[in-house]
Design an enzyme around this catalytic site. Structure first.
Site, PDB file in Angstrom:
ATOM      1  N   LYS A   1     -91.104  72.519   8.211  1.00 37.97           N
ATOM      2  CA  LYS A   1     -91.419  71.947   6.910  1.00 37.97           C
ATOM      3  C   LYS A   1     -92.833  71.374   6.894  1.00 37.97           C
ATOM      4  O   LYS A   1     -93.283  70.759   7.873  1.00 37.97           O
ATOM      5  CB  LYS A   1     -90.418  70.842   6.568  1.00 37.97           C
ATOM      6  CG  LYS A   1     -89.009  71.344   6.261  1.00 37.97           C
ATOM      7  CD  LYS A   1     -88.058  70.179   6.057  1.00 37.97           C
ATOM      8  CE  LYS A   1     -86.687  70.649   5.618  1.00 37.97           C
ATOM      9  NZ  LYS A   1     -86.669  71.104   4.229  1.00 37.97           N
TER      10      LYS A   1
ATOM     11  N   HIS B   1     -85.423  74.948  11.656  1.00 38.03           N
ATOM     12  CA  HIS B   1     -86.180  75.081  10.408  1.00 38.03           C
ATOM     13  C   HIS B   1     -86.706  73.743   9.899  1.00 38.03           C
ATOM     14  O   HIS B   1     -87.693  73.709   9.168  1.00 38.03           O
ATOM     15  CB  HIS B   1     -85.342  75.785   9.327  1.00 38.03           C
ATOM     16  CG  HIS B   1     -84.231  74.961   8.763  1.00 38.03           C
ATOM     17  ND1 HIS B   1     -82.972  74.914   9.324  1.00 38.03           N
ATOM     18  CD2 HIS B   1     -84.190  74.148   7.678  1.00 38.03           C
ATOM     19  CE1 HIS B   1     -82.205  74.116   8.612  1.00 38.03           C
ATOM     20  NE2 HIS B   1     -82.912  73.633   7.609  1.00 38.03           N
TER      21      HIS B   1
ATOM     22  N   HIS C   1     -81.409  68.699  14.727  1.00 37.16           N
ATOM     23  CA  HIS C   1     -82.470  68.399  13.762  1.00 37.16           C
ATOM     24  C   HIS C   1     -83.007  66.976  13.885  1.00 37.16           C
ATOM     25  O   HIS C   1     -84.213  66.772  14.050  1.00 37.16           O
ATOM     26  CB  HIS C   1     -81.948  68.594  12.337  1.00 37.16           C
ATOM     27  CG  HIS C   1     -81.556  69.994  12.003  1.00 37.16           C
ATOM     28  ND1 HIS C   1     -82.320  71.092  12.336  1.00 37.16           N
ATOM     29  CD2 HIS C   1     -80.476  70.479  11.342  1.00 37.16           C
ATOM     30  CE1 HIS C   1     -81.734  72.189  11.892  1.00 37.16           C
ATOM     31  NE2 HIS C   1     -80.611  71.848  11.308  1.00 37.16           N
TER      32      HIS C   1
ATOM     33  N   GLU D   1     -76.160  65.189   2.894  1.00 34.79           N
ATOM     34  CA  GLU D   1     -76.022  66.437   2.146  1.00 34.79           C
ATOM     35  C   GLU D   1     -74.917  66.263   1.106  1.00 34.79           C
ATOM     36  O   GLU D   1     -73.853  65.715   1.414  1.00 34.79           O
ATOM     37  CB  GLU D   1     -75.661  67.592   3.080  1.00 34.79           C
ATOM     38  CG  GLU D   1     -76.732  67.914   4.103  1.00 34.79           C
ATOM     39  CD  GLU D   1     -76.335  69.082   4.988  1.00 34.79           C
ATOM     40  OE1 GLU D   1     -76.788  70.207   4.726  1.00 34.79           O
ATOM     41  OE2 GLU D   1     -75.551  68.861   5.937  1.00 34.79           O
TER      42      GLU D   1
END
Length: 492
Positions: A198, A194, A256, A232
């Site tokens: 973006k 994902h 990622h 995060e």
């Protein structure tokens, strides 16, 4: 920027010729969390924005023990959209979407309900619609679901979206690819990340290759080092069973951050098509040096071993930072620093390119307490939706003395474009898979190579270092980047 000057993206985003063919979209794992949070709300938003085909159906499936009837599935979808979508499930648009939903249970050896639901959906559409399967299932179920789809005949001429992780090491990644390729040709496999959906990741390509200002300096002659930083603030949020078998390196870095590195470091592609983009990204991966465990910091936040389901002596890392080097003409000698972790000070999504100092320094040097230079010029790309691009540079402060201060110019994506129908990452990638465009999906070759690069670290990982919740990670991260600094808030 004034509203009247902004580019209006409220109209359907697919240009002429880019509307998908008629489709039956099958969500495997339709009763699970991913379908509830992302897939069902995302499909409704695509429908509302006019980006789905004129004729389509959505079929949910799960094992018989977790199955729904059609009416129950529609209510499940309505609740998911109400909770997680930007658009409320109401009005004629919702009614039209709801009418496309049906459900068919499937277990290995018993796929009749799913086959019937898919065939009924195809009859309702008419003609020869395409099939797209989205494997929203735990990794342990990938193999059995793919094999089941192949044995049932449903996979014939179909495409499949596969969720991460794509294996946990080289051997498991190759085994997964063998399973996939026994049923689906590589051209029909869409490994979804994902991050690559973006808008701001696409903007990296636009920034580099559409602007003569940047491409000439995007190389070792002008760039000192590159940082890709995805801290995060959340902890593992009760996912100990998943996290203990994965850790941050497998979960975030291989999946990622390495993919982002590929986009940042690639050579200009011959064209903006899937083949050219994937070839250039895979070339970057082929030139990555195998990871040196001495250039890796693994951390674990204090209190992790007390989480329910975590082993008392767990060595699983909740934080990883590493130095990566690329042996090619453009990037030789330029370190890439990658960092991600849980329970950190802030959640951010940043790529920062720091430029070299001028060859002749005529201004007094400004230094940090540890002796490293302050005030380096940089280009910082925030790829958190909707994202921004910040250029940091030195300028003279007002006054009689030649005194320098750091300043910046900011491009704010939200302030420059109307966002009403901008797509979230999952929505963007589902649309691309329906169109058959693999540009933003990872290849089997690329995945294999990244696990090859990771093998030295996986075989001989350094011990985890503790770090406090709400910090920027263990102290070892500063040793890793010297003589440079991390470029997040306050340079930490």
């Amino acid at each position: 920027m004034a509203t009247d000057d902004r580019h209006d993206v409220t109209q359907p985003l697919a240009p002429a010729g880019r509307v998908p063919d008629d489709h039956v979209i099958v969500i495997c794992g339709a009763t699970g969390d991913l379908a509830r949070r992302k897939l069902l709300p995302g499909l409704f938003h695509l429908a509302k924005a006019g980006l789905l085909p004129a004729r389509y159906r959505v079929v949910g499936t799960a094992p018989a023990a977790d199955s729904f009837g059609d009416a129950e599935f529609r209510e499940h979808a309505r609740q998911a959209v109400a909770q997680f979508s930007r658009a409320a499930p109401e009005g004629p648009e919702w009614q039209a979407f709801e009418d496309t939903l049906s459900f068919g249970a499937a277990d290995p050896g018993e796929t009749t309900p799913l086959q019937s639901a898919v065939r009924e959906a195809e009859r309702a559409i008419g003609g020869s619609p395409r099939r797209l399967f989205h494997l929203a299932v735990p990794p342990v179920a990938f193999g059995s679901v793919v094999t089941m789809l192949g044995a049932s005949g449903l996979a014939e001429d179909a495409r499949v979206i596969v969720e991460k992780p794509f294996g946990t090491d080289l051997a498991s990644a190759r085994a997964l690819n063998d399973t996939l390729h026994a049923v689906f040709a590589e051209s029909r496999v869409f490994r979804i990340d994902h991050f690559l959906g973006k808008e701001s990741v696409d903007n990296i390509l636009a920034l580099r290759f559409a602007n003569g200002l940047f491409e000439p300096i995007w190389n070792r002659e002008h760039i000192s080092h590159v940082q890709i930083d995805v801290p995060e603030s959340i902890d593992i949020q009760g996912r100990a069973r998943f996290f203990e078998g994965t850790g941050t390196f497998r979960d975030m870095i291989v999946t990622h951050l390495f993919q982002l590195l590929g986009f940042v470091a690639m050579e200009p592609p011959a064209a903006l098509d899937a083949r050219s983009l994937r070839e250039e990204k895979d070339k970057v991966f082929r030139t990555l040096r195998p990871l040196d465990p001495a250039h890796v910091v693994r951390g674990q936040y204090e209190g992790y071993r007390g989480e329910q389901g975590v082993a008392p002596a767990s060595d699983t890392e909740t934080f990883a930072a590493l130095r990566v080097e690329i042996d090619n003409w453009r990037w030789a000698g330029v370190p890439f620093y990658l960092r991600s972790g849980k329970a950190l000070a802030e959640g951010r999504h940043m790529v920062t390119l720091t430029f070299r100092q001028p060859p002749l320094r005529m201004f007094p040097a400004d230094v940090h307490d540890d002796g490293t230079a302050r005030g380096c010029s940089s280009l910082a790309i925030d790829f958190d939706d909707p994202g921004s691009i910040t250029t940091r540079f030195l300028a003279k402060e007002p006054g009689p003395e030649m005194r320098l201060g750091q300043t910046e110019m900011v491009f704010d994506y939200a302030g420059s474009f109307v966002q009403d129908h901008a797509l979230e990452a999952y929505e963007h990638l589902i649309l691309e898979a329906m169109l058959g465009d693999q540009s933003l999906f990872t290849s089997a070759e690329g995945i294999d190579r990244l696990w090859e690069v990771a093998e030295p670290l996986l075989k001989d990982p350094p011990p985890v270092e503790p770090y406090a919740r709400g910090s920027w990670g263990p102290e070892g991260i500063h040793r890793l980047v010297r003589p440079h600094q991390w470029y997040l808030p306050d340079g930490r």
